[in-house]
Scaffold this motif. Structure first.
Motif, short mmCIF file in Angstrom:
data_model
loop_
_atom_site.label_atom_id
_atom_site.label_comp_id
_atom_site.label_asym_id
_atom_site.label_seq_id
_atom_site.Cartn_x
_atom_site.Cartn_y
_atom_site.Cartn_z
N GLY A 8 0.82 -1.20 0.00
CA GLY A 8 0.00 0.00 0.00
C GLY A 8 0.86 1.25 0.00
N VAL A 9 0.36 2.29 0.64
CA VAL A 9 1.06 3.57 0.64
C VAL A 9 1.15 4.12 2.07
CG1 VAL A 9 -1.01 4.94 0.17
CG2 VAL A 9 1.19 5.81 -0.53
N ILE A 10 2.25 4.81 2.34
CA ILE A 10 2.42 5.53 3.60
C ILE A 10 2.64 6.99 3.25
CG2 ILE A 10 3.85 5.86 5.66
CD1 ILE A 10 4.42 2.86 5.62
N ASN A 11 1.74 7.83 3.76
CA ASN A 11 1.82 9.28 3.55
C ASN A 11 2.39 9.93 4.81
OD1 ASN A 11 0.43 9.26 0.98
ND2 ASN A 11 -1.44 8.90 2.13
N LEU A 12 3.44 10.69 4.66
CA LEU A 12 3.98 11.44 5.78
C LEU A 12 3.17 12.73 5.88
CD1 LEU A 12 6.13 11.47 7.96
CD2 LEU A 12 7.67 12.57 6.34
N HIS A 16 5.59 14.09 12.72
CA HIS A 16 5.31 13.11 13.77
C HIS A 16 4.06 12.25 13.51
CE1 HIS A 16 3.25 16.85 14.94
NE2 HIS A 16 2.32 16.06 15.39
N ILE A 17 3.52 12.31 12.30
CA ILE A 17 2.37 11.47 11.95
C ILE A 17 2.52 10.93 10.53
CG2 ILE A 17 -0.14 11.33 11.59
CD1 ILE A 17 -0.47 13.58 13.61
N ALA A 18 2.30 9.62 10.39
CA ALA A 18 2.24 8.98 9.07
C ALA A 18 0.88 8.32 8.92
CB ALA A 18 3.35 7.94 8.93
N GLU A 19 0.34 8.40 7.71
CA GLU A 19 -0.92 7.76 7.38
C GLU A 19 -0.64 6.50 6.58
OE1 GLU A 19 -5.15 9.02 5.35
OE2 GLU A 19 -3.31 9.85 4.48
N VAL A 20 -1.29 5.40 6.95
CA VAL A 20 -1.11 4.12 6.28
C VAL A 20 -2.41 3.74 5.59
CG1 VAL A 20 -0.52 1.69 6.59
CG2 VAL A 20 0.51 3.42 8.08
N LEU A 51 -1.80 7.09 11.58
CA LEU A 51 -3.19 7.19 11.16
C LEU A 51 -3.44 6.00 10.22
CD1 LEU A 51 -5.84 8.85 10.99
CD2 LEU A 51 -4.83 10.00 9.02
N ILE A 52 -4.21 5.03 10.68
CA ILE A 52 -4.51 3.85 9.88
C ILE A 52 -5.85 4.12 9.19
CG2 ILE A 52 -4.79 1.35 9.86
CD1 ILE A 52 -2.11 2.41 11.15
N ASN A 53 -5.79 4.37 7.89
CA ASN A 53 -6.98 4.73 7.13
C ASN A 53 -7.49 3.47 6.41
OD1 ASN A 53 -8.95 5.94 5.59
ND2 ASN A 53 -7.72 7.76 5.18
N LYS A 54 -8.56 2.89 6.95
CA LYS A 54 -9.09 1.62 6.44
C LYS A 54 -10.05 1.85 5.27
CE LYS A 54 -8.48 -1.64 9.84
NZ LYS A 54 -9.10 -2.84 10.30
N LEU A 55 -9.52 2.48 4.22
CA LEU A 55 -10.30 2.69 3.00
C LEU A 55 -10.62 1.37 2.31
CD1 LEU A 55 -8.41 5.75 1.48
CD2 LEU A 55 -10.79 5.70 2.21
N ASN A 56 -9.73 0.40 2.47
CA ASN A 56 -9.85 -0.86 1.75
C ASN A 56 -10.02 -2.03 2.71
OD1 ASN A 56 -9.33 0.35 -0.85
ND2 ASN A 56 -7.21 0.58 -0.16
N ASN A 57 -10.47 -3.15 2.16
CA ASN A 57 -10.62 -4.38 2.93
C ASN A 57 -9.33 -5.18 2.80
OD1 ASN A 57 -11.85 -6.43 4.41
ND2 ASN A 57 -12.73 -7.38 2.58
#
Length: 145
Positions: A8-12, A16-20, A51-57
């Motif tokens: 997947g992708v990791i957005n900085l 101090h926060i990364a979105e997965v 930040l774990i963004n559960k957009l997908n299954n």
């Protein structure tokens, strides 16, 4: 800054926060978790939040469930879910890892959850920075005595 990973992708989002965001249908393995950890260790050398963004299954192997979110500098996690199934999977993982006492909060993505989650993470990580600074100042004053 955006990092494309095998899963997947990791957005900085800031220092101090990364979105997965994990890709649809991914079955997260221990090797994928190690890839994820390596990148996070290269980005962050002090307390941070995810930040774990559960957009997908997606799903995890049992080994990945036992390994994920074990980095020492990881101080807070916010999970954004968009349906009850994603929320239940998060609750199941929390139950499995209950002894780790994660600092984790869930948010509904359908109710401005991403913005609320980022604000919560900012506060949670800032508290750890403040606590670290107070400890360092206390140690410095003890050494001066």
């Amino acid at each position: 800054m955006k990092f494309q990973m095998s899963f997947g992708v990791i957005n900085l989002l800031n220092d101090h926060i990364a979105e997965v965001i994990i890709d649809e249908g991914t079955h997260m393995s221990l090797e994928m978790c190690e890839e994820y950890d390596e990148l996070l260790l290269n980005i962050f050398d002090r307390p941070f939040g995810l930040l774990i963004n559960k957009l997908n299954n997606y799903s995890y192997t049992f080994e990945a469930k036992l390994h994920i979110a074990s980095l020492s500098h990881l101080k807070a996690m916010a999970v954004i879910h968009y349906n009850s199934e994603a929320e239940q999977k998060t609750n199941d993982l929390l139950a499995l890892r209950e002894t780790d006492k994660w600092n984790l909060k869930t948010f509904c993505g359908l109710q401005m959850g991403r913005e609320k989650a980022i604000a919560w993470l900012d506060k949670a990580v800032a508290k750890h920075h403040q606590d670290s600074n107070q400890l360092a100042n206390s140690l410095d004053s003890d050494l001066d005595s």
